[in-house]
Scaffold this active site. Structure first.
Site, mmCIF file in Angstrom:
data_model
loop_
_atom_site.group_PDB
_atom_site.id
_atom_site.type_symbol
_atom_site.label_atom_id
_atom_site.label_comp_id
_atom_site.label_asym_id
_atom_site.label_seq_id
_atom_site.Cartn_x
_atom_site.Cartn_y
_atom_site.Cartn_z
ATOM 1 N N VAL A 34 -20.714 9.571 18.918
ATOM 2 C CA VAL A 34 -20.208 8.449 19.712
ATOM 3 C C VAL A 34 -18.809 8.747 20.236
ATOM 4 O O VAL A 34 -18.495 8.455 21.395
ATOM 5 C CB VAL A 34 -20.222 7.142 18.891
ATOM 6 C CG1 VAL A 34 -19.655 5.992 19.715
ATOM 7 C CG2 VAL A 34 -21.647 6.810 18.444
ATOM 8 N N LYS B 198 -12.234 15.773 11.353
ATOM 9 C CA LYS B 198 -12.258 16.408 10.032
ATOM 10 C C LYS B 198 -11.758 17.848 10.097
ATOM 11 O O LYS B 198 -11.202 18.368 9.131
ATOM 12 C CB LYS B 198 -13.678 16.363 9.454
ATOM 13 C CG LYS B 198 -14.126 14.970 9.051
ATOM 14 C CD LYS B 198 -15.520 14.994 8.432
ATOM 15 C CE LYS B 198 -15.957 13.610 8.000
ATOM 16 N NZ LYS B 198 -17.327 13.611 7.441
ATOM 17 N N VAL C 83 -23.879 -3.305 16.862
ATOM 18 C CA VAL C 83 -25.251 -3.819 16.834
ATOM 19 C C VAL C 83 -25.963 -3.439 18.126
ATOM 20 O O VAL C 83 -25.474 -3.707 19.218
ATOM 21 C CB VAL C 83 -25.281 -5.359 16.678
ATOM 22 C CG1 VAL C 83 -26.723 -5.872 16.695
ATOM 23 C CG2 VAL C 83 -24.580 -5.786 15.396
ATOM 24 N N GLY D 54 -26.535 -0.713 19.821
ATOM 25 C CA GLY D 54 -26.075 0.338 20.730
ATOM 26 C C GLY D 54 -25.578 -0.150 22.069
ATOM 27 O O GLY D 54 -24.544 -0.803 22.177
ATOM 28 N N GLY E 188 -33.863 14.244 14.404
ATOM 29 C CA GLY E 188 -32.527 13.690 14.278
ATOM 30 C C GLY E 188 -32.470 12.176 14.357
ATOM 31 O O GLY E 188 -31.388 11.590 14.383
ATOM 32 N N LYS F 263 -26.700 -5.568 10.481
ATOM 33 C CA LYS F 263 -26.623 -6.029 11.873
ATOM 34 C C LYS F 263 -27.001 -7.508 11.981
ATOM 35 O O LYS F 263 -26.382 -8.254 12.744
ATOM 36 C CB LYS F 263 -27.538 -5.172 12.744
ATOM 37 C CG LYS F 263 -27.077 -3.718 12.844
ATOM 38 C CD LYS F 263 -28.110 -2.834 13.502
ATOM 39 C CE LYS F 263 -27.641 -1.384 13.551
ATOM 40 N NZ LYS F 263 -28.673 -0.481 14.102
ATOM 41 N N GLY G 113 -27.474 6.450 20.212
ATOM 42 C CA GLY G 113 -27.274 7.586 21.110
ATOM 43 C C GLY G 113 -25.844 7.670 21.604
ATOM 44 O O GLY G 113 -25.104 6.687 21.623
#
Length: 428
Positions: A14, A45, A132, A134, A187, A205, A302
């Site tokens: 994202v 990270k 919630v 996408g 995935g 959600k 996505g």
């Protein structure tokens, strides 16, 4: 025009989408908000990791606090995930007067009330559209689009992984285990899929949607949860024969200011629009007293669909910043929470029983339903060459959860019933 500087926590799927949209649509975004938008600092990270997009490494840091405490950053966009540590970052950012955009459903479901209270205290915005469904703008719709109406029901497919699994099981006749393995390979499902397949992701959600829709503080423990791991090909076959599709639905009802929220596998009448929502897509059905029935459909996850919601929230924050009205749109629940009792939770039900194949069994079963005042819509005895017992399929009319619990408990003590194979809610 002085640019608005943004700090980004996370550069995964994202976060990458957010960078793509902000940099790729800069002209359009700047024209909307009246100034350039600059991603000033990004917490990751690993700063030396190869990435799918080009990012100035001078902007990267492995210390989230460096982003939070940056004096020039106006807005923090959080797409790193996590709960307790992330809550600390968000609360500190709000304490410093920074506005928040987050896609973190777990954080908002568990700690949303605390975060929003701090935002109100500091006159900051906290927007979380992407948490919630996408790319579906359902949160903004509940807050703004339905602001003049009273919502009585929210029903949705809000988890793409489970919808993908149930769709493949229905359309291809595959087993749960086979489709789960495929979802993991593609995935769509994590290596540990528990949060998705056991309904926990959807429950978080629905807690958020219930809070916004009913203006009361819905907590995660208020949501009754059942996942799809026990759904079989046989269940789906029988559902389709009866004219239903199996979906994992989040359902939030409000009657007489009492609410009930659940997540459970549900047989949905094939004529209902939500029954045709397949694959990884999401849909949310909202019923208002004035507007009636509405449904919102789109990609539930996505990179770019979710990032679209994140950047839309970012635009809203910056517009508020220019107008000097940040912190004024927060929805703070104001209604006392009243949960429906089991005798007021109503639904139709599907029951599949394995019973002794002898005369009089059906009469005993129907007598138990009559005893607890549950009326029957249909009763079918189904031959099954793979099962030596008789199979009886029952669909009830609307019945209370209290009555159905008594029926099922009585069935457990009835010697002619070998097994209560399946029990599902029925919609439509």
């Amino acid at each position: 025009m002085k640019p608005v500087k943004v700090g980004l926590l996370g550069l995964g799927t994202v976060g990458t989408g957010v960078v793509r949209i902000v940099e790729g649509n800069q002209e359009d975004l700047s024209s909307q908000v009246g100034s350039p938008i600059v991603i000033e600092k990004i917490s990751v990270k690993n700063t030396v990791k190869d990435r799918v997009i080009a990012v100035d490494r001078a902007k990267l840091t492995e210390d989230p606090w460096e982003v939070i405490r940056h004096p020039d950053i106006d807005v923090i966009v959080e797409v790193m995930g996590g709960i307790e540590q992330t809550k600390e970052y968000i609360l500190e950012a709000l304490e410093r007067g920074k506005h928040i955009v987050t896609a973190n459903k777990d954080l908002m479901a568990l700690h949303g009330s605390e975060i929003l209270a701090k935002a109100q205290e500091k006159k900051c915005d906290v927007f979380y559209e992407a948490s919630v469904a996408g790319g579906i703008p359902i949160i903004r719709t509940l807050i703004e689009g339905f602001s003049s109406d009273r919502i009585t029901r929210i029903m949705g497919i809000v988890n793409g992984t489970t919808n993908f699994i149930l769709t493949k099981m229905s359309q291809e006749g595959a087993s749960y285990e086979e489709v789960l393995a495929e979802a993991q390979a593609l995935g769509y499902a994590e290596a540990d899929p528990t949060s998705d397949v056991e309904g926990l992701d959807a429950a978080r959600k629905m807690a958020i949607l219930g809070t916004l829709g009913f203006r009361t503080n819905v907590e995660l423990q208020d949501v009754a949860v059942s996942g799809i791991s026990s759904v079989t090909r046989e269940d789906i076959t029988y559902a389709r024969r009866l004219g239903y599709e199996m979906k994992l639905l989040g359902i939030a009802d409000c009657r007489d200011d009492e609410i009930n929220i659940s997540v459970q596998p549900t047989m949905v009448r094939q004529s209902h629009p939500i029954a045709s929502v397949n694959g990884v897509f999401n849909a949310v059905y909202v019923h208002g007293e004035a507007v009636g029935e509405t449904m919102f459909y789109g990609a539930g996850a996505g990179e770019l669909p979710t990032a679209t919601s994140v950047v839309a929230d970012l635009v809203a924050v910056i517009k508020n910043l220019k107008l000097g009205v940040n912190g004024l749109k927060a929805i703070v629940p104001y209604k006392q929470k009243r949960l429906q009792s089991d005798k007021h939770i109503m639904s139709k039900n599907f029951i599949l029983l394995h019973v002794d194949d002898k005369a009089g069994v059906l009469a005993q079963i129907t007598q138990i339903f009559a005893e607890y005042e549950v009326s029957l819509a249909s009763v079918v005895q189904q031959p099954n060459e793979h099962n030596p017992d008789a199979e009886i399929i029952i669909v009830t009319h609307n019945a209370s959860k209290a009555s159905m619990d008594k029926v099922l408990k009585h069935f457990e003590s009835l010697s002619v019933i070998r097994r209560i194979k399946s029990v599902y809610r029925v919609e439509g």
